[in-house]
Every structure is written in structure tokens, then in C-alpha cells.
Design an enzyme around this catalytic site. Structure first.
Site, PDB file in Angstrom:
ATOM      1  N   GLU A   1     -54.710 -10.864  27.262  1.00 45.12           N
ATOM      2  CA  GLU A   1     -54.147 -11.121  26.291  1.00 45.12           C
ATOM      3  C   GLU A   1     -55.475 -12.428  26.114  1.00 45.12           C
ATOM      4  O   GLU A   1     -55.286 -12.795  24.872  1.00 45.12           O
ATOM      5  CB  GLU A   1     -53.802 -12.225  27.719  1.00 45.12           C
ATOM      6  CG  GLU A   1     -52.351 -11.539  28.648  1.00 45.12           C
ATOM      7  CD  GLU A   1     -52.957 -11.059  29.513  1.00 45.12           C
ATOM      8  OE1 GLU A   1     -54.122 -11.232  29.977  1.00 45.12           O
ATOM      9  OE2 GLU A   1     -51.940 -11.099  31.008  1.00 45.12           O
TER      10      GLU A   1
ATOM     11  N   CYS B   1     -52.353 -13.546  34.085  1.00 42.05           N
ATOM     12  CA  CYS B   1     -52.270 -14.325  35.480  1.00 42.05           C
ATOM     13  C   CYS B   1     -52.679 -15.626  35.325  1.00 42.05           C
ATOM     14  O   CYS B   1     -52.437 -16.478  34.170  1.00 42.05           O
ATOM     15  CB  CYS B   1     -54.173 -13.480  36.720  1.00 42.05           C
ATOM     16  SG  CYS B   1     -55.090 -14.308  34.643  1.00 42.05           S
TER      17      CYS B   1
HETATM   18 ZN   LIG Z   1     -55.433 -12.619  32.994  1.00 42.76          ZN
END
Ligand SMILES: [Zn+2]
Length: 154
Positions: free
Chosen positions: A59, A87
Site C-alpha cells: 500500500e 495494517c
Molecule cells: Zn501495511
């Protein structure tokens, strides 16, 4: 929110990107940034082992490239598509980038920050939230890629 056909198509493309992480022994996670028309403007895969960078999640790599591509850190109106639930670090980066939509594949029950362990993207205590989250797109395929990776490591 329910996944559209376009979301599923984008997730298939993100899965192809994710597999590129396997060359460096990185956990196969792939991400795309789409503009408002649905065109892919940037992609990234997890390159933590490749680059030795603890922040090089798919990401983050994709968001950096999208900002370079548009010449603007503010990615409002854009969609991030990622094969695994982001996350905490990536959820923070998503908010900082002002991404409007997030589409993810597999749930990360232990570390996911978009509804599993935490929900950073829709936290009413924070001043910024994403407009829409679509979860579990091609969940079987996206989770399967990770399950196969970890099974092969054992
Ligand atoms: Zn991450």
C-alpha cells in the site's frame, strides 16, 4: 458495501502484482491505486525483503507512486485496491493520503486495521475517514495466495 464487477477486475490485477513479491521472498501482497475513472495510475507489491525497508508494504509503495504520478500527495477521489486487509501503518498512510475508497481482499484477523484487530479507517475519534470500504473481494483467492506462501515456507 458490495463489490462491483470493476472491484473484482481490479482485485484480479492486484493479485498479479502481489505475485511479483515472491521473486524476493516477500509476503505476496499487491496494491493498486485507481483514479476516479477506474484507471490504474500506480501499483506496488510488498518489497520489505527486497529493499530492507520495514515500511515497504504494498500500500505504501503504491500510494507513493500514485502521489508521484499525480504530483499531489492528496489522493482524494482515488481508490486503493489491496489483496490483504491493511495494517495499522498502512491504514494511517491511507488516511494521510485522503484516499476516498478502499477495496481489500483477504481479512487479516491478527493485524488488520480495517475491521479485524482495529478499525482505523472508520474511527469516529479521528478527523479523517475514508468514504467507503469494500472488504473480502475475491476473499478465497487472495487468502489462498498467502496460505500457499506460508505453507511453502514451513
Ligand atoms: Zn501495511
Amino acid at each position: 458495501m458490495k463489490a462491483t464487477d470493476a472491484d473484482e477486475r481490479a482485485m484480479r490485477a492486484a493479485l498479479v502484482v502481489a505475485k511479483r513479491a515472491l521473486d524476493s521472498g516477500d509476503v505476496p501482497v499487491g496494491a493498486l491505486v485507481l483514479d476516479a475513472s477506474g484507471a490504474v495510475i500506480a501499483s506496488g507489491f510488498n518489497e520489505r525483503e527486497l529493499t530492507g525497508d520495514p515500511t515497504a508494504h504494498a500500500e505504501i509503495v503504491a500510494l507513493r507512486r500514485a502521489a508521484q504520478e499525480t504530483g499531489n500527495w492528496n489522493l482524494s477521489g482515488h481508490t486503493l485496491v489491496v489483496t490483504l486487509e491493511p495494517c495499522v501503518m498502512c491504514a494511517g498512510a491511507i488516511l494521510s493520503s485522503r484516499i476516498s475508497r478502499v477495496v481489500f481482499g483477504a481479512w487479516d484477523d491478527k493485524a488488520g486495521a480495517v475491521g479485524s484487530a482495529l478499525d482505523v479507517l472508520r474511527n469516529p475519534a479521528l478527523p479523517i475517514r475514508v468514504e467507503e470500504v469494500v472488504a473480502g473481494v475475491l476473499a478465497e483467492e487472495t487468502a489462498g495466495l498467502l496460505t500457499d506462501f506460508f505453507a511453502a515456507k514451513r
